[in-house]
Design a protein around this motif. Structure first.
Motif, PDB file in Angstrom:
ATOM      1  N   SER A   2       0.829  -1.196   0.000  1.00 16.72           N
ATOM      2  CA  SER A   2       0.000   0.000   0.000  1.00 16.72           C
ATOM      3  C   SER A   2       0.868   1.253   0.000  1.00 16.72           C
ATOM      4  CB  SER A   2      -0.917   0.002   1.224  1.00 16.72           C
ATOM      5  OG  SER A   2      -0.159   0.109   2.403  1.00 16.72           O
ATOM      6  N   GLU A   3       0.276   2.347  -0.451  1.00 18.19           N
ATOM      7  CA  GLU A   3       0.994   3.628  -0.465  1.00 18.19           C
ATOM      8  C   GLU A   3       1.169   4.105   0.966  1.00 18.19           C
ATOM      9  OE1 GLU A   3      -0.098   8.155  -1.617  1.00 18.19           O
ATOM     10  OE2 GLU A   3      -0.698   6.609  -3.023  1.00 18.19           O
ATOM     11  N   GLN A   4       2.385   4.475   1.335  1.00 21.98           N
ATOM     12  CA  GLN A   4       2.677   4.941   2.680  1.00 21.98           C
ATOM     13  C   GLN A   4       3.418   6.255   2.560  1.00 21.98           C
ATOM     14  OE1 GLN A   4       4.825   1.582   4.285  1.00 21.98           O
ATOM     15  NE2 GLN A   4       2.934   0.589   4.845  1.00 21.98           N
ATOM     16  N   THR A   5       2.747   7.345   2.925  1.00 22.54           N
ATOM     17  CA  THR A   5       3.336   8.657   2.737  1.00 22.54           C
ATOM     18  C   THR A   5       3.224   9.506   3.991  1.00 22.54           C
ATOM     19  OG1 THR A   5       1.280   9.580   1.906  1.00 22.54           O
ATOM     20  CG2 THR A   5       2.799   8.684   0.273  1.00 22.54           C
ATOM     21  N   VAL A   6       4.082  10.488   4.071  1.00 22.49           N
ATOM     22  CA  VAL A   6       4.071  11.455   5.151  1.00 22.49           C
ATOM     23  C   VAL A   6       4.139  12.835   4.518  1.00 22.49           C
ATOM     24  CG1 VAL A   6       5.317  12.336   7.155  1.00 22.49           C
ATOM     25  CG2 VAL A   6       5.281   9.885   6.715  1.00 22.49           C
ATOM     26  N   SER A   7       3.237  13.712   4.901  1.00 26.37           N
ATOM     27  CA  SER A   7       3.287  15.100   4.458  1.00 26.37           C
ATOM     28  C   SER A   7       3.634  15.944   5.667  1.00 26.37           C
ATOM     29  CB  SER A   7       1.933  15.548   3.902  1.00 26.37           C
ATOM     30  OG  SER A   7       1.577  14.766   2.808  1.00 26.37           O
ATOM     31  N   VAL A   8       4.599  16.847   5.541  1.00 28.08           N
ATOM     32  CA  VAL A   8       5.065  17.654   6.660  1.00 28.08           C
ATOM     33  C   VAL A   8       4.820  19.124   6.369  1.00 28.08           C
ATOM     34  CG1 VAL A   8       7.048  18.261   8.087  1.00 28.08           C
ATOM     35  CG2 VAL A   8       6.869  15.960   7.163  1.00 28.08           C
ATOM     36  N   LEU A   9       4.179  19.822   7.297  1.00 32.22           N
ATOM     37  CA  LEU A   9       3.954  21.258   7.193  1.00 32.22           C
ATOM     38  C   LEU A   9       4.447  21.929   8.465  1.00 32.22           C
ATOM     39  CD1 LEU A   9       0.277  21.179   5.889  1.00 32.22           C
ATOM     40  CD2 LEU A   9       2.343  21.482   4.530  1.00 32.22           C
ATOM     41  N   GLN A  58       8.253  16.079  -2.140  1.00 34.38           N
ATOM     42  CA  GLN A  58       9.145  17.156  -2.575  1.00 34.38           C
ATOM     43  C   GLN A  58       8.916  17.376  -4.059  1.00 34.38           C
ATOM     44  OE1 GLN A  58      13.147  16.025  -1.507  1.00 34.38           O
ATOM     45  NE2 GLN A  58      12.817  16.502   0.635  1.00 34.38           N
ATOM     46  N   GLY A  59       8.363  18.544  -4.384  1.00 35.94           N
ATOM     47  CA  GLY A  59       8.045  18.814  -5.780  1.00 35.94           C
ATOM     48  C   GLY A  59       6.947  17.886  -6.237  1.00 35.94           C
ATOM     49  N   ASN A  60       7.212  17.119  -7.290  1.00 37.18           N
ATOM     50  CA  ASN A  60       6.197  16.186  -7.789  1.00 37.18           C
ATOM     51  C   ASN A  60       6.567  14.729  -7.517  1.00 37.18           C
ATOM     52  OD1 ASN A  60       8.288  15.976  -9.570  1.00 37.18           O
ATOM     53  ND2 ASN A  60       7.080  16.240 -11.418  1.00 37.18           N
ATOM     54  N   GLN A  61       7.389  14.509  -6.493  1.00 36.33           N
ATOM     55  CA  GLN A  61       7.775  13.135  -6.156  1.00 36.33           C
ATOM     56  C   GLN A  61       7.804  12.937  -4.645  1.00 36.33           C
ATOM     57  OE1 GLN A  61      11.708  12.331  -7.595  1.00 36.33           O
ATOM     58  NE2 GLN A  61      12.603  14.121  -6.642  1.00 36.33           N
ATOM     59  N   PHE A  62       7.825  11.680  -4.219  1.00 37.92           N
ATOM     60  CA  PHE A  62       7.956  11.332  -2.809  1.00 37.92           C
ATOM     61  C   PHE A  62       9.350  10.767  -2.588  1.00 37.92           C
ATOM     62  CE2 PHE A  62       3.398  11.414  -3.298  1.00 37.92           C
ATOM     63  CZ  PHE A  62       2.994  12.029  -2.124  1.00 37.92           C
ATOM     64  N   VAL A  63      10.048  11.298  -1.574  1.00 40.34           N
ATOM     65  CA  VAL A  63      11.414  10.889  -1.260  1.00 40.34           C
ATOM     66  C   VAL A  63      11.390  10.111   0.059  1.00 40.34           C
ATOM     67  CG1 VAL A  63      13.742  11.724  -0.774  1.00 40.34           C
ATOM     68  CG2 VAL A  63      12.300  12.937  -2.430  1.00 40.34           C
ATOM     69  N   PRO A  64      11.896   8.866   0.073  1.00 36.78           N
ATOM     70  CA  PRO A  64      11.910   8.075   1.309  1.00 36.78           C
ATOM     71  C   PRO A  64      12.734   8.745   2.405  1.00 36.78           C
ATOM     72  CG  PRO A  64      12.494   6.727  -0.590  1.00 36.78           C
ATOM     73  CD  PRO A  64      12.476   8.155  -1.058  1.00 36.78           C
ATOM     74  N   VAL A  65      12.310   8.542   3.660  1.00 32.52           N
ATOM     75  CA  VAL A  65      13.018   9.087   4.822  1.00 32.52           C
ATOM     76  C   VAL A  65      13.578   7.915   5.614  1.00 32.52           C
ATOM     77  CG1 VAL A  65      12.798  10.443   6.935  1.00 32.52           C
ATOM     78  CG2 VAL A  65      11.469  11.068   4.915  1.00 32.52           C
TER      79      VAL A  65
END
Length: 72
Positions: A2-9, A58-65
């Motif tokens: 599954s898609e696993q993402t984090v958005s940080v503000l 970041q921009g139009n891509q997701f970067v792993p942390v």
């Protein structure tokens, strides 16, 4: 998988709200590491596995942390 993402503000040294698998999680600051994000998400009731890899948009891509890397 599954898609696993984090958005940080927010700024680096203030509490921030992030999204982990479409659910809100509060972090102490932007300098929280990948491992810290996972631990805090689990503490706040998000069901993720230990091998969860957070990523930052970041921009139009997701970067792993990485576990030791801050999610900035």
């Amino acid at each position: 998988m599954s898609e696993q993402t984090v958005s940080v503000l927010g700024s680096r040294l203030e509490p921030v709200n992030v999204t982990v698998n479409h659910q809100p999680v509060d972090l102490p600051d932007r300098a929280t590491t990948g491992r810290g994000i996972k631990l805090e998400a689990i503490r706040q009731g998000i069901l993720i596995q230990g091998n969860f890899v957070p990523s930052v948009h970041q921009g139009n891509q997701f970067v792993p942390v990485d576990d030791a890397q801050a999610a900035e």
